[in-house]
Design an enzyme around this catalytic site. Structure first.
Site, PDB file in Angstrom:
ATOM      1  CB  SER A  63       2.876   3.301   9.120  1.00 44.30           C
ATOM      2  OG  SER A  63       3.610   3.681  10.260  1.00 44.30           O
ATOM      3  CE  LYS A  66       5.051   6.962   9.007  1.00 40.25           C
ATOM      4  NZ  LYS A  66       5.668   5.799   9.651  1.00 40.25           N
ATOM      5  CB  SER A 118       7.677   3.179   7.816  1.00 40.51           C
ATOM      6  OG  SER A 118       6.390   3.417   8.332  1.00 40.51           O
TER       7      SER A 118
END
Length: 354
Positions: A63, A66, A118
């Site tokens: 993640s 991102k 997230s």
């Protein structure tokens, strides 16, 4: 304390500079104690690498992907515009902010859901809004980091970081990407947000930033953590203490606890041994014949504490920073501000700590 050179005058400076290039692993006493497979620590202002472990090895980011999705959305989109959530975004697996199909959400709120909580669904909604599809947006992400930021070993296939063999980066690239992103005030504000009231059609709650460094390390200002099974635990954090901002990246730690332990050790090492100093673009430098120069931009350098530096201004318009053992540790081209020469040599004292 001065070393005089035949072709230039010397300016004495009362701070420390780390040698050119990254710190050798043998100089760092915790090298063998990091659990993460790859790691890096850099000075955000100077870009100096202070520590690295397998920093150019291709890894899976999870993640922390991102970070790129967020900064690209901020630069490419308009934060107040409305985004309509698709069925594809609604049904994405993994961490979500529970968007509903057909729900209209501002781009800024999606970026907040993406970076603070997230949300994979927020990432898909952003990608489809900006580029029409996840695939097209992923191509834009890869092009952006290569052409705009200048990384070389990164490729994206999605906006959220779910595992794909062709979705990879390196610790070095992620540090460079994060350094770029943290220059944006909107991005900095979002990733430093600890909690945010979230009111959506499908979910009303308070979302809390998943990066626990914001709570447990003094001066932490972001940025993002991640996990999928094949990536391990990944973490990118920025910390500001006094005039120094450091960024650390750890990839493929065996657990969240190990990732945060590694991050603490990196920052402890960085702030105990280094600091950032500024040579201002407002400084006026003079060569041996009276020619006057300034820098085009502020010049940040990373220094070791309690060391000595010299500034060497050459008659050819270069500012050289000389460190320990007469090592060249930085160089900048100067711009002339006065076409006047004298025959006298000059030697004078300048403190950057005034």
């Amino acid at each position: 304390m001065f070393r005089k050179m035949s072709y230039a005058f010397i300016v004495y400076i009362t701070f420390v500079l780390v040698g050119n290039g990254s710190v050798l692993a043998s100089e760092v006493n915790f090298t063998d104690e990091l659990y993460s497979e790859a790691a890096i620590l850099i000075d955000s202002k100077s870009g100096k690498v202070l520590y690295e472990k397998n920093s150019h090895q291709k890894m899976y980011p999870a993640s922390i992907t991102k970070i790129i999705t967020g900064i690209l959305a901020i630069e490419e989109g308009h934060l107040s515009e409305k985004v309509t959530v698709s069925q594809n975004a609604r049904e994405v697996i993994g961490t979500r902010v529970y968007l509903l199909e057909g729900e209209e959400v501002t781009l800024k709120k999606l970026i907040q859901g993406l970076l603070i909580s997230s949300g994979n669904d927020a990432g898909v909604a952003i990608a489809e809004h900006i580029s029409g599809s996840e695939k097209a947006f992923a191509s834009k992400m890869t092009k952006f980091v290569k052409e705009t930021i200048g990384v070389e070993n990164t490729n994206f296939t999605n906006p959220h970081g779910l595992f794909d063999e062709m979705h990879y980066t390196t610790a070095y690239d992620m540090a460079k990407i994060s350094k770029y992103a943290m220059r944006n005030d909107t991005f900095r504000d979002i990733v430093s947000t600890k909690e945010l009231r979230w009111i959506g059609e499908g979910w009303e709650t308070t979302i809390y930033n998943h990066n626990r460094m914001l709570w447990n390390y003094e001066g932490a200002t972001g940025i993002k953590n991640g996990f999928v099974r094949k990536s391990g635990y990944t973490l990118v954090t920025s910390v500001v203490q006094e005039d120094t901002e450091l960024i650390a990246v750890t990839l493929n730690a065996p657990s969240s606890k190990h990732a945060y332990r590694d991050m603490h050790r990196l920052f402890d090492y960085g702030f105990e041994n280094f600091e950032t100093k500024l040579i201002s673009k407002n400084e006026v430098f003079e060569d041996p014949f009276g020619g006057k120069y300034t820098l085009a931009n502020d010049f940040y350098i990373t220094t070791q504490k309690n060391d000595t530096l010299f500034l060497d201004v050459s008659i050819y318009g270069y500012l050289k920073v000389i460190g320990r053992h007469n090592q060249l540790v930085g160089i900048r081209v100067l711009k002339r501000v006065e076409d006047q020469f004298t025959k006298r040599n000059s030697l004078f004292l300048v403190s950057l700590d005034r």
